[in-house]
Motif scaffolding. Structure first.
Motif, PDB file in Angstrom:
ATOM      1  N   TYR A  30       9.412  12.516 -38.760  1.00  0.00           N
ATOM      2  CA  TYR A  30      10.181  13.497 -39.525  1.00  0.00           C
ATOM      3  C   TYR A  30      10.682  14.619 -38.602  1.00  0.00           C
ATOM      4  CZ  TYR A  30      11.159  16.824 -43.348  1.00  0.00           C
ATOM      5  OH  TYR A  30      11.752  17.706 -44.212  1.00  0.00           O
ATOM      6  N   ILE A  31       9.791  15.113 -37.747  1.00  0.00           N
ATOM      7  CA  ILE A  31      10.155  16.186 -36.809  1.00  0.00           C
ATOM      8  C   ILE A  31      11.188  15.695 -35.805  1.00  0.00           C
ATOM      9  CG2 ILE A  31       9.266  17.624 -34.929  1.00  0.00           C
ATOM     10  CD1 ILE A  31       6.712  17.961 -36.642  1.00  0.00           C
ATOM     11  N   ALA A  32      11.050  14.451 -35.339  1.00  0.00           N
ATOM     12  CA  ALA A  32      12.031  13.891 -34.398  1.00  0.00           C
ATOM     13  C   ALA A  32      13.409  13.825 -35.045  1.00  0.00           C
ATOM     14  CB  ALA A  32      11.592  12.508 -33.929  1.00  0.00           C
ATOM     15  N   HIS A  33      13.438  13.435 -36.317  1.00  0.00           N
ATOM     16  CA  HIS A  33      14.720  13.371 -37.029  1.00  0.00           C
ATOM     17  C   HIS A  33      15.288  14.785 -37.222  1.00  0.00           C
ATOM     18  CE1 HIS A  33      17.773  11.428 -39.410  1.00  0.00           C
ATOM     19  NE2 HIS A  33      17.593  12.333 -40.351  1.00  0.00           N
ATOM     20  N   LEU A  34      14.410  15.736 -37.504  1.00  0.00           N
ATOM     21  CA  LEU A  34      14.837  17.130 -37.636  1.00  0.00           C
ATOM     22  C   LEU A  34      15.468  17.622 -36.337  1.00  0.00           C
ATOM     23  CD1 LEU A  34      14.879  19.856 -39.163  1.00  0.00           C
ATOM     24  CD2 LEU A  34      12.560  20.223 -38.334  1.00  0.00           C
ATOM     25  N   ARG A  35      14.840  17.283 -35.223  1.00  0.00           N
ATOM     26  CA  ARG A  35      15.355  17.710 -33.921  1.00  0.00           C
ATOM     27  C   ARG A  35      16.738  17.109 -33.664  1.00  0.00           C
ATOM     28  NH1 ARG A  35      13.175  16.854 -27.762  1.00  0.00           N
ATOM     29  NH2 ARG A  35      14.249  18.673 -26.958  1.00  0.00           N
ATOM     30  N   THR A  36      16.888  15.834 -33.937  1.00  0.00           N
ATOM     31  CA  THR A  36      18.172  15.172 -33.737  1.00  0.00           C
ATOM     32  C   THR A  36      19.251  15.805 -34.613  1.00  0.00           C
ATOM     33  OG1 THR A  36      17.064  13.104 -33.196  1.00  0.00           O
ATOM     34  CG2 THR A  36      19.365  12.940 -33.869  1.00  0.00           C
ATOM     35  N   ALA A 103      19.588  30.104 -33.210  1.00  0.00           N
ATOM     36  CA  ALA A 103      18.623  29.570 -34.169  1.00  0.00           C
ATOM     37  C   ALA A 103      18.492  28.056 -34.036  1.00  0.00           C
ATOM     38  CB  ALA A 103      19.033  29.944 -35.592  1.00  0.00           C
ATOM     39  N   LEU A 104      19.604  27.377 -33.824  1.00  0.00           N
ATOM     40  CA  LEU A 104      19.545  25.928 -33.633  1.00  0.00           C
ATOM     41  C   LEU A 104      18.842  25.583 -32.324  1.00  0.00           C
ATOM     42  CD1 LEU A 104      23.030  24.995 -35.072  1.00  0.00           C
ATOM     43  CD2 LEU A 104      20.805  24.430 -36.063  1.00  0.00           C
ATOM     44  N   ASP A 105      19.024  26.406 -31.294  1.00  0.00           N
ATOM     45  CA  ASP A 105      18.271  26.228 -30.048  1.00  0.00           C
ATOM     46  C   ASP A 105      16.777  26.412 -30.306  1.00  0.00           C
ATOM     47  OD1 ASP A 105      20.479  25.682 -28.441  1.00  0.00           O
ATOM     48  OD2 ASP A 105      20.721  27.775 -27.817  1.00  0.00           O
ATOM     49  N   ALA A 106      16.439  27.398 -31.148  1.00  0.00           N
ATOM     50  CA  ALA A 106      15.025  27.647 -31.472  1.00  0.00           C
ATOM     51  C   ALA A 106      14.419  26.463 -32.215  1.00  0.00           C
ATOM     52  CB  ALA A 106      14.888  28.923 -32.292  1.00  0.00           C
ATOM     53  N   VAL A 107      15.182  25.834 -33.102  1.00  0.00           N
ATOM     54  CA  VAL A 107      14.698  24.634 -33.792  1.00  0.00           C
ATOM     55  C   VAL A 107      14.412  23.539 -32.776  1.00  0.00           C
ATOM     56  CG1 VAL A 107      15.343  22.759 -35.383  1.00  0.00           C
ATOM     57  CG2 VAL A 107      15.817  25.137 -35.992  1.00  0.00           C
ATOM     58  N   ASP A 108      15.286  23.376 -31.814  1.00  0.00           N
ATOM     59  CA  ASP A 108      15.087  22.369 -30.771  1.00  0.00           C
ATOM     60  C   ASP A 108      13.783  22.636 -30.012  1.00  0.00           C
ATOM     61  OD1 ASP A 108      16.046  20.100 -29.125  1.00  0.00           O
ATOM     62  OD2 ASP A 108      16.228  21.633 -27.565  1.00  0.00           O
ATOM     63  N   GLN A 109      13.568  23.877 -29.621  1.00  0.00           N
ATOM     64  CA  GLN A 109      12.352  24.232 -28.882  1.00  0.00           C
ATOM     65  C   GLN A 109      11.105  24.061 -29.748  1.00  0.00           C
ATOM     66  OE1 GLN A 109      11.997  25.110 -25.545  1.00  0.00           O
ATOM     67  NE2 GLN A 109      14.066  24.282 -25.544  1.00  0.00           N
ATOM     68  N   ALA A 110      11.181  24.454 -31.013  1.00  0.00           N
ATOM     69  CA  ALA A 110      10.027  24.353 -31.904  1.00  0.00           C
ATOM     70  C   ALA A 110       9.649  22.894 -32.166  1.00  0.00           C
ATOM     71  CB  ALA A 110      10.315  25.064 -33.224  1.00  0.00           C
ATOM     72  N   LEU A 112      10.222  20.378 -30.155  1.00  0.00           N
ATOM     73  CA  LEU A 112       9.632  19.868 -28.917  1.00  0.00           C
ATOM     74  C   LEU A 112       8.176  20.325 -28.802  1.00  0.00           C
ATOM     75  CD1 LEU A 112       9.742  18.430 -26.202  1.00  0.00           C
ATOM     76  CD2 LEU A 112      10.703  20.530 -25.228  1.00  0.00           C
ATOM     77  N   THR A 113       7.914  21.574 -29.143  1.00  0.00           N
ATOM     78  CA  THR A 113       6.552  22.097 -29.099  1.00  0.00           C
ATOM     79  C   THR A 113       5.652  21.356 -30.077  1.00  0.00           C
ATOM     80  OG1 THR A 113       7.384  24.259 -28.442  1.00  0.00           O
ATOM     81  CG2 THR A 113       5.156  24.189 -29.329  1.00  0.00           C
ATOM     82  N   ALA A 114       6.154  21.054 -31.271  1.00  0.00           N
ATOM     83  CA  ALA A 114       5.359  20.299 -32.252  1.00  0.00           C
ATOM     84  C   ALA A 114       5.032  18.906 -31.720  1.00  0.00           C
ATOM     85  CB  ALA A 114       6.117  20.204 -33.575  1.00  0.00           C
ATOM     86  N   TRP A 115       5.996  18.273 -31.077  1.00  0.00           N
ATOM     87  CA  TRP A 115       5.747  16.942 -30.496  1.00  0.00           C
ATOM     88  C   TRP A 115       4.678  17.036 -29.405  1.00  0.00           C
ATOM     89  CZ3 TRP A 115       6.532  15.158 -25.454  1.00  0.00           C
ATOM     90  CH2 TRP A 115       6.321  13.786 -25.283  1.00  0.00           C
ATOM     91  N   LEU A 116       4.810  18.015 -28.527  1.00  0.00           N
ATOM     92  CA  LEU A 116       3.824  18.186 -27.464  1.00  0.00           C
ATOM     93  C   LEU A 116       2.431  18.478 -28.033  1.00  0.00           C
ATOM     94  CD1 LEU A 116       5.871  20.262 -24.873  1.00  0.00           C
ATOM     95  CD2 LEU A 116       5.005  17.930 -24.565  1.00  0.00           C
ATOM     96  N   ALA A 117       2.372  19.246 -29.109  1.00  0.00           N
ATOM     97  CA  ALA A 117       1.080  19.543 -29.735  1.00  0.00           C
ATOM     98  C   ALA A 117       0.430  18.276 -30.266  1.00  0.00           C
ATOM     99  CB  ALA A 117       1.262  20.559 -30.854  1.00  0.00           C
ATOM    100  N   GLN A 118       1.226  17.406 -30.881  1.00  0.00           N
ATOM    101  CA  GLN A 118       0.661  16.160 -31.407  1.00  0.00           C
ATOM    102  C   GLN A 118       0.206  15.242 -30.275  1.00  0.00           C
ATOM    103  OE1 GLN A 118       3.122  13.817 -34.000  1.00  0.00           O
ATOM    104  NE2 GLN A 118       1.334  12.795 -34.846  1.00  0.00           N
ATOM    105  N   VAL A 119       0.984  15.164 -29.206  1.00  0.00           N
ATOM    106  CA  VAL A 119       0.589  14.362 -28.042  1.00  0.00           C
ATOM    107  C   VAL A 119      -0.700  14.910 -27.471  1.00  0.00           C
ATOM    108  CG1 VAL A 119       1.217  13.781 -25.664  1.00  0.00           C
ATOM    109  CG2 VAL A 119       2.911  13.552 -27.497  1.00  0.00           C
ATOM    110  N   ASN A 120      -0.791  16.221 -27.353  1.00  0.00           N
ATOM    111  CA  ASN A 120      -1.981  16.859 -26.800  1.00  0.00           C
ATOM    112  C   ASN A 120      -3.191  16.614 -27.694  1.00  0.00           C
ATOM    113  OD1 ASN A 120      -3.352  18.599 -24.875  1.00  0.00           O
ATOM    114  ND2 ASN A 120      -3.449  20.051 -26.576  1.00  0.00           N
TER     115      ASN A 120
END
Length: 128
Positions: A30-36, A103-110, A112-120
């Motif tokens: 869901y987050i990956a689709h949001l980022r795209t 704001a759209l840049d911030a969504v991109d960064q957020a 990515l951070t959520a993905w990294l958190a799940q990987v971690n």
């Protein structure tokens, strides 16, 4: 070819998709689709803003006229230093577009951070 209607996107698509998520893997998807989607929105807004700024739609420009580096377009909408002769109403409008882009840049960064958190969380020693 006509541009797709923005009204065809469906107001509740994100809500409907979000309320079906029931696992971390589904949340990651869901987050990956949001980022795209946010990246597509940013590109669309950049091109729309460029067209409005130059008085010519992106699709109507010759290739040589199109900004080769889309990162240069947001600078035209940053009114930290207002160009001489710019009317206040134009500066405010441009600044609002710049804020939307940020704001759209911030969504991109957020996202990515959520993905990294799940990987971690799954494997703290995995390389990102």
């Amino acid at each position: 070819m006509d541009a797709p209607s923005l009204n065809d996107l469906g107001d509740d698509a994100w809500i409907e998709a979000g309320q079906t998520v029931s696992s971390p893997d589904e949340l990651r998807e869901y987050i990956a689709h949001l980022r795209t989607t946010a990246q597509h929105m940013r590109t669309g807004l950049l091109r729309a803003a460029s067209g409005a700024l130059q008085g010519q739609a992106w699709n109507d420009m010759r290739f040589e006229e199109k900004p080769l580096l889309e990162r240069d377009i947001p600078a035209a909408f940053n009114m930290t230093v207002t160009p001489s002769g710019t009317m206040a109403k134009d500066a405010v409008y441009r600044q609002s577009i710049g804020t939307l882009l940020a704001a759209l840049d911030a969504v991109d960064q957020a996202t990515l951070t959520a993905w990294l958190a799940q990987v971690n969380a799954a494997d703290p020693d995995r390389k990102a």
